[in-house]
Design a protein around this motif. Structure first.
Motif, PDB file in Angstrom:
ATOM      1  N   LEU A  12      44.693  38.291  38.868  1.00 27.91           N
ATOM      2  CA  LEU A  12      44.696  38.586  39.712  1.00 27.91           C
ATOM      3  C   LEU A  12      45.027  39.918  40.468  1.00 27.91           C
ATOM      4  O   LEU A  12      44.922  40.560  39.904  1.00 27.91           O
ATOM      5  N   ILE A  13      44.004  40.283  41.295  1.00 26.16           N
ATOM      6  CA  ILE A  13      43.434  41.828  41.816  1.00 26.16           C
ATOM      7  C   ILE A  13      44.253  41.665  42.871  1.00 26.16           C
ATOM      8  O   ILE A  13      44.816  42.806  43.197  1.00 26.16           O
ATOM      9  N   ALA A  14      43.610  41.289  44.099  1.00 24.13           N
ATOM     10  CA  ALA A  14      44.181  41.573  45.223  1.00 24.13           C
ATOM     11  C   ALA A  14      44.054  39.679  45.991  1.00 24.13           C
ATOM     12  O   ALA A  14      43.899  38.920  45.434  1.00 24.13           O
ATOM     13  N   ARG A  15      45.201  39.775  46.716  1.00 28.04           N
ATOM     14  CA  ARG A  15      45.452  39.010  48.249  1.00 28.04           C
ATOM     15  C   ARG A  15      45.110  38.750  48.930  1.00 28.04           C
ATOM     16  O   ARG A  15      46.236  39.955  49.451  1.00 28.04           O
ATOM     17  N   ASN A  16      44.765  37.908  49.904  1.00 25.75           N
ATOM     18  CA  ASN A  16      44.834  38.239  51.301  1.00 25.75           C
ATOM     19  C   ASN A  16      45.896  37.599  51.942  1.00 25.75           C
ATOM     20  O   ASN A  16      45.423  36.026  52.927  1.00 25.75           O
ATOM     21  N   LYS A  17      47.318  37.820  52.052  1.00 24.09           N
ATOM     22  CA  LYS A  17      47.910  36.796  52.798  1.00 24.09           C
ATOM     23  C   LYS A  17      48.373  36.976  54.319  1.00 24.09           C
ATOM     24  O   LYS A  17      48.573  35.879  54.879  1.00 24.09           O
ATOM     25  N   ARG A  18      47.081  37.799  54.988  1.00 24.63           N
ATOM     26  CA  ARG A  18      46.922  37.611  56.204  1.00 24.63           C
ATOM     27  C   ARG A  18      46.085  36.383  56.769  1.00 24.63           C
ATOM     28  O   ARG A  18      46.148  35.749  57.690  1.00 24.63           O
ATOM     29  N   ALA A  19      45.502  36.382  55.573  1.00 24.07           N
ATOM     30  CA  ALA A  19      44.395  34.876  55.919  1.00 24.07           C
ATOM     31  C   ALA A  19      44.597  33.328  56.110  1.00 24.07           C
ATOM     32  O   ALA A  19      45.109  32.679  57.277  1.00 24.07           O
TER      33      ALA A  19
END
Length: 156
Positions: A12-19
């Motif tokens: 994993l590089i980045a995760r969009n938690k707001r989505a």
């Protein structure tokens, strides 16, 4: 003993938690991302932000806008522009399906995750519908209730 795992290892590089908070996720796809060399090296250092990113469809192709990939430390004059438009790689039939959903139903394309899979950068793209404020509150209440139930059961 040979490795019997059927799944490719993902990093994993980045995760969009707001989505997940702001949108109701209807469907997801895995797609490739067209990148330059310094972008890949910057991603290996973990310099990515998906918070404001979204997908658009133009000329039967899908592009990712506002994906921030920070500059690579040793990139010098060959460094990339941090928020440039990046092309996503998907099958033609999947793109046609997305075109119908986005244009007719007024849905949005949002990246959920950015990760390495077998050395290649992949994005998990979601077809989403925006949530109203009261829907967000209901989700928070439901999550808190489930957490309380889990706590009570674990104490037994």
């Amino acid at each position: 003993m040979p490795n019997t795992d059927t799944e490719d290892p993902t990093e994993l590089i980045a995760r969009n938690k707001r989505a997940r908070h702001d949108y109701e996720i209807l469907d997801t796809w895995e797609c490739g991302v067209v990148l330059t060399g310094t972008e890949v090296k910057a991603l290996r250092e973990g310099r990515a932000n998906l918070t404001d990113a979204f997908g658009v469809i133009k000329d039967n192709e899908i592009f990712l806008l506002n994906l921030y990939i920070g500059s690579y430390g040793q990139g010098n004059v060959f460094n990339h522009e941090p928020t440039r438009t990046r092309k996503l790689l998907m099958h033609r039939r999947e793109i046609r399906r997305l075109i119908g959903a986005v244009e007719r139903q007024g849905l949005t394309l949002v990246p959920l995750d950015l990760y390495f899979k077998s050395g290649r950068v992949k994005a998990r793209l979601a077809l989403v519908r925006g949530k109203q404020q009261h829907d967000k509150r209901e989700d928070l209440k439901k999550r808190d209730a489930e957490r309380e139930i889990a706590r009570a059961l674990s104490k037994r």
